[in-house]
Motif scaffolding. Structure first.
Motif, mmCIF file in Angstrom:
data_model
loop_
_atom_site.group_PDB
_atom_site.id
_atom_site.type_symbol
_atom_site.label_atom_id
_atom_site.label_comp_id
_atom_site.label_asym_id
_atom_site.label_seq_id
_atom_site.Cartn_x
_atom_site.Cartn_y
_atom_site.Cartn_z
ATOM 1 N N LEU A 155 9.993 63.154 34.481
ATOM 2 C CA LEU A 155 11.427 62.896 34.692
ATOM 3 C C LEU A 155 12.128 62.572 33.378
ATOM 4 C CD1 LEU A 155 11.109 60.821 37.984
ATOM 5 C CD2 LEU A 155 12.230 63.055 37.761
ATOM 6 N N ALA B 81 12.442 65.757 31.341
ATOM 7 C CA ALA B 81 13.521 66.581 31.889
ATOM 8 C C ALA B 81 14.885 66.008 31.498
ATOM 9 C CB ALA B 81 13.394 66.679 33.405
ATOM 10 N N ALA B 82 15.030 64.697 31.599
ATOM 11 C CA ALA B 82 16.299 64.055 31.230
ATOM 12 C C ALA B 82 16.597 64.254 29.745
ATOM 13 C CB ALA B 82 16.259 62.569 31.570
ATOM 14 N N LEU C 111 17.866 67.733 29.255
ATOM 15 C CA LEU C 111 19.222 67.888 29.800
ATOM 16 C C LEU C 111 20.271 67.205 28.921
ATOM 17 C CD1 LEU C 111 18.344 67.434 33.567
ATOM 18 C CD2 LEU C 111 19.290 69.509 32.499
ATOM 19 N N LEU D 47 25.003 64.423 32.118
ATOM 20 C CA LEU D 47 23.696 64.265 32.754
ATOM 21 C C LEU D 47 23.886 63.915 34.219
ATOM 22 C CD1 LEU D 47 20.586 64.106 32.461
ATOM 23 C CD2 LEU D 47 20.891 61.658 31.991
ATOM 24 N N VAL E 228 18.026 66.268 37.015
ATOM 25 C CA VAL E 228 16.803 65.718 36.422
ATOM 26 C C VAL E 228 15.603 65.962 37.328
ATOM 27 C CG1 VAL E 228 15.636 63.625 35.625
ATOM 28 C CG2 VAL E 228 18.052 63.985 35.071
ATOM 29 N N HIS E 229 15.705 65.556 38.576
ATOM 30 C CA HIS E 229 14.537 65.703 39.458
ATOM 31 C C HIS E 229 14.217 67.167 39.720
ATOM 32 C CE1 HIS E 229 16.382 66.695 43.397
ATOM 33 N NE2 HIS E 229 17.362 65.893 43.041
ATOM 34 N N LYS F 1 14.727 69.705 37.575
ATOM 35 C CA LYS F 1 14.107 70.238 36.355
ATOM 36 C C LYS F 1 12.657 69.759 36.217
ATOM 37 C CE LYS F 1 15.129 71.017 31.483
ATOM 38 N NZ LYS F 1 15.446 72.429 31.544
ATOM 39 N N GLN G 294 12.319 60.659 42.466
ATOM 40 C CA GLN G 294 13.043 60.228 41.267
ATOM 41 C C GLN G 294 13.582 58.813 41.434
ATOM 42 O OE1 GLN G 294 15.954 62.655 38.844
ATOM 43 N NE2 GLN G 294 17.337 61.481 40.127
ATOM 44 N N LYS H 61 21.386 56.292 37.079
ATOM 45 C CA LYS H 61 21.477 56.927 35.766
ATOM 46 C C LYS H 61 21.250 55.914 34.643
ATOM 47 C CE LYS H 61 24.644 59.832 33.057
ATOM 48 N NZ LYS H 61 25.934 60.561 33.110
ATOM 49 N N LEU I 37 17.637 55.239 34.189
ATOM 50 C CA LEU I 37 17.007 56.386 33.534
ATOM 51 C C LEU I 37 17.300 56.378 32.034
ATOM 52 C CD1 LEU I 37 15.476 59.118 33.918
ATOM 53 C CD2 LEU I 37 17.716 60.168 34.158
#
Length: 137
Positions: free
Chosen positions: A9, A12-13, A16, A25, A30-31, A33, A41, A48, A51
């Motif tokens: 995760l 991926a974040a 992104l 974002l 995110v989840h 990707k 997630q 956010k 994260l």
């Protein structure tokens, strides 16, 4: 220690944010990707800000280790220098304390970096953030 899911995760974040920027974002992206469900997630990151805090924390820990091991080419300032001031005020106390502790360890290591042009941004960025941190205590 991050789980495989949390690492996926965060990776991926990171991609992104680099592609679209922090403001754009979207947690749904995110989840997807990372190949996980939305529920999976949110088990790891409640929102956010959580994260983004985890991205900062991971970078602080990785940078501290890179300096200790003199792997200077691995240093980054994408999240800890740029995102920390943006999200810090919106985090729950436990996340703020965790990031603050990691930031202190990182600052100690940053101060040991050689006086070299390639470290100027990182050094000045962390000193500026430390001043902000001390003013808000």
């Amino acid at each position: 220690m991050l789980t495989e899911k949390e690492s996926a995760l965060l990776n991926a974040a990171t991609e992104l944010v680099q592609e679209k920027g922090m403001i754009a974002l979207n947690m749904s992206d995110v989840h997807k990707k990372a190949g996980y469900s939305r529920a999976a997630q949110y088990q790891s990151f409640s929102d956010k800000n959580a994260l983004l805090a985890a991205l900062c924390m991971r970078e602080l820990v990785n940078n501290t280790q890179a300096i200790e091991e003199k792997r200077f080419e691995d240093l980054t300032g994408d999240f800890s220098v740029v995102l920390r001031p943006v999200v810090y005020r919106y985090l729950k106390l436990s996340d703020r304390l965790m990031i603050d502790s990691a930031f202190g360890l990182m600052l100690t290591q940053v101060r040991t970096l050689p006086d070299d042009e390639r470290f100027n941004f990182l050094k000045s960025g962390f000193e500026f953030l430390n001043q902000e941190r001390e003013m808000n205590r």
